[in-house]
Design a protein around this motif. Structure first.
Motif, mmCIF file in Angstrom:
data_model
loop_
_atom_site.group_PDB
_atom_site.id
_atom_site.type_symbol
_atom_site.label_atom_id
_atom_site.label_comp_id
_atom_site.label_asym_id
_atom_site.label_seq_id
_atom_site.Cartn_x
_atom_site.Cartn_y
_atom_site.Cartn_z
ATOM 1 N N UNK A 3 4.421 -15.046 8.179
ATOM 2 C CA UNK A 3 4.721 -16.014 6.909
ATOM 3 C C UNK A 3 3.233 -14.796 5.830
ATOM 4 N N UNK A 4 2.476 -14.004 6.273
ATOM 5 C CA UNK A 4 2.014 -12.890 5.666
ATOM 6 C C UNK A 4 2.466 -11.959 4.875
ATOM 7 N N UNK A 5 3.728 -11.635 5.727
ATOM 8 C CA UNK A 5 4.469 -10.435 6.014
ATOM 9 C C UNK A 5 5.429 -10.607 5.220
ATOM 10 N N UNK A 6 5.809 -11.392 4.903
ATOM 11 C CA UNK A 6 7.196 -11.898 4.078
ATOM 12 C C UNK A 6 6.795 -12.857 2.854
ATOM 13 N N UNK A 7 5.386 -12.715 2.343
ATOM 14 C CA UNK A 7 4.561 -13.712 1.527
ATOM 15 C C UNK A 7 3.985 -12.248 0.704
ATOM 16 N N UNK A 8 3.862 -11.374 1.692
ATOM 17 C CA UNK A 8 3.322 -9.782 0.603
ATOM 18 C C UNK A 8 4.946 -9.613 0.071
ATOM 19 N N UNK A 9 5.802 -9.292 1.654
ATOM 20 C CA UNK A 9 6.636 -8.554 0.580
ATOM 21 C C UNK A 9 7.225 -9.211 -0.623
ATOM 22 N N UNK A 10 7.847 -10.746 -0.747
ATOM 23 C CA UNK A 10 8.340 -11.296 -1.802
ATOM 24 C C UNK A 10 7.343 -11.350 -3.005
ATOM 25 N N UNK A 11 6.707 -10.899 -2.795
ATOM 26 C CA UNK A 11 5.661 -10.488 -3.589
ATOM 27 C C UNK A 11 5.630 -9.342 -5.015
ATOM 28 N N UNK A 12 5.687 -8.279 -4.026
ATOM 29 C CA UNK A 12 5.620 -7.157 -4.773
ATOM 30 C C UNK A 12 6.589 -6.444 -4.805
ATOM 31 N N UNK A 13 8.074 -7.618 -4.351
ATOM 32 C CA UNK A 13 8.946 -6.183 -4.657
ATOM 33 C C UNK A 13 10.503 -6.652 -5.169
ATOM 34 N N UNK A 14 10.288 -5.235 -5.757
ATOM 35 C CA UNK A 14 10.459 -5.516 -7.589
ATOM 36 C C UNK A 14 9.245 -4.685 -7.804
ATOM 37 N N UNK A 15 8.318 -4.449 -7.423
ATOM 38 C CA UNK A 15 7.202 -3.947 -8.241
ATOM 39 C C UNK A 15 6.933 -2.567 -7.375
ATOM 40 N N UNK A 16 6.850 -2.385 -6.411
ATOM 41 C CA UNK A 16 6.618 -1.272 -5.710
ATOM 42 C C UNK A 16 8.378 -0.487 -5.243
ATOM 43 N N UNK A 50 6.646 1.407 0.469
ATOM 44 C CA UNK A 50 5.152 1.364 -0.058
ATOM 45 C C UNK A 50 4.942 -0.093 0.445
ATOM 46 N N UNK A 51 5.653 -0.968 0.189
ATOM 47 C CA UNK A 51 6.040 -2.248 0.618
ATOM 48 C C UNK A 51 5.858 -2.403 1.853
ATOM 49 N N UNK A 52 6.358 -2.541 2.716
ATOM 50 C CA UNK A 52 6.499 -1.926 3.952
ATOM 51 C C UNK A 52 4.837 -1.601 5.046
ATOM 52 N N UNK A 53 4.207 -0.380 3.940
ATOM 53 C CA UNK A 53 2.612 -0.101 4.562
ATOM 54 C C UNK A 53 1.708 -0.619 4.235
ATOM 55 N N UNK A 54 1.473 -1.424 3.317
ATOM 56 C CA UNK A 54 1.077 -2.410 2.647
ATOM 57 C C UNK A 54 0.982 -3.593 3.401
ATOM 58 N N UNK A 55 2.126 -4.083 3.788
ATOM 59 C CA UNK A 55 2.249 -4.959 5.347
ATOM 60 C C UNK A 55 0.896 -4.592 6.540
ATOM 61 N N UNK A 56 0.066 -3.537 6.679
ATOM 62 C CA UNK A 56 -0.398 -3.488 7.808
ATOM 63 C C UNK A 56 -2.242 -3.931 6.832
ATOM 64 N N UNK A 57 -2.157 -5.150 5.833
ATOM 65 C CA UNK A 57 -3.547 -5.239 5.589
ATOM 66 C C UNK A 57 -3.204 -6.215 5.881
ATOM 67 N N UNK A 58 -2.250 -7.131 5.521
ATOM 68 C CA UNK A 58 -2.003 -8.512 6.861
ATOM 69 C C UNK A 58 -1.547 -9.272 7.882
ATOM 70 N N UNK A 59 -0.972 -7.944 8.349
ATOM 71 C CA UNK A 59 -0.592 -7.432 9.798
ATOM 72 C C UNK A 59 -1.687 -7.969 10.874
#
Length: 286
Positions: free
Chosen positions: A71-84, A88-97
């Motif tokens: 749930x958090x992985x999908x939400x983070x990707x959707x929130x950051x998509x187009x901004x980064x 970078x987004x897939x790497x940032x997923x480490x914080x919510x994984x």
């Protein structure tokens, strides 16, 4: 032949005596190898003794709870998509994984990868049979997968309704997991299983909840940052893609889940359970 059997029996008796003599450490002293191994074997045997329905329900719960990481992985990707950038987004997923793992492990639900090495130790110590191990693994995997299917169905519907992610996000994440060839997925899964087995060992070595949270976060964040394949989280990721996108086929899912389950089991067994158990055996001999 009888001398060989007697020698093996005496060796096993020496190992059991060493484990029995392992004392609990004082609060400010780190646990010894023998103490951790004894705790892991005892906890593993307790799992074998549980009612099969209890094991299945606990495993199903773990499959559901691990969905909060998704749930958090999908939400983070959707929130950051187009901004980064996407990498970078897939790497940032480490914080919510790690969130789902913290819920599962502290809540003591039964997760296949975290329990893999734990459940093999009583077999290595000749307290349980291989057939009982395979039966238990089957129950745990079944529960984890069913829980993953249920949470995947819910999130595929719920995410777009709440506008926290869309079906394209689900597809992107599923493709990111399955885009590699089979050998890469297998080796990646072995490394992930190694880390998860090590996680179980380190959690047993820790003495308080905060330390356990830090350990769980540290190990699972490595999985998230590097993209190593975890079968139970990956089950949710790929199955969600299967039911929502034509880009993921049933063969993609079958290959992924078979390779990741085998790799995770192999990594946890060989690199944690077997090596740490044999290290203790040689220590007991010496």
């Amino acid at each position: 032949m009888e001398n060989a059997k007697q020698s093996k029996s005496e060796e096993q008796q020496n190992i059991d005596n060493e484990l029995q003599n392992s004392k609990n450490s004082e609060a400010d002293i780190a646990k010894s190898h023998g103490e951790i191994l004894k705790q892991q074997i005892v906890e593993g045997q307790e799992t074998y003794d549980k009612n099969p329905i209890s094991i299945l329900l606990s495993s199903l719960t773990a499959g559901l709870e691990i969905g909060f990481s998704y749930l958090l992985i999908c939400s983070l990707y959707f929130f950051l998509n187009g901004k980064f950038a996407e990498d970078t987004i897939f790497s940032a997923m480490a914080f919510v994984y790690p969130v789902g793992f913290i819920m599962v492990i502290l809540g003591q639900s039964i997760l296949f990868t975290e329990q893999t090495s734990l459940l093999t130790l009583p077999v290595l110590n000749k307290k349980r049979s291989i057939s009982s191990l395979l039966k238990l693994w089957g129950l745990v995997i079944l529960g984890n997968l069913i829980g993953g299917y249920l949470i995947a169905f819910l999130l595929v519907w719920f995410g777009p309704q709440l506008n926290i992610f869309d079906l394209q996000t689900i597809e992107k994440i599923a493709l990111h997991v399955t885009q590699y060839n089979n050998i890469v997925i297998l080796v990646s899964s072995i490394l992930a299983g190694w880390l998860m087995g090590l996680l179980s060992w380190l959690v047993a070595a820790s003495k308080d909840t905060l330390s356990r949270i830090v350990i769980i976060f540290m190990i699972t964040a490595v999985l998230g940052f590097t993209g190593l394949h975890h079968s139970i989280v990956g089950n949710v990721e790929v199955f969600a893609g299967l039911i929502s996108s034509p880009a993921i086929s049933i063969l993609d899912y079958i290959y992924f889940i078979a390779l990741s389950l085998f790799g995770n089991a192999l990594g946890g067994f060989v690199f944690v359970a077997l090596l740490k158990y044999r290290a203790f055996v040689y220590e007991a001999k010496g």
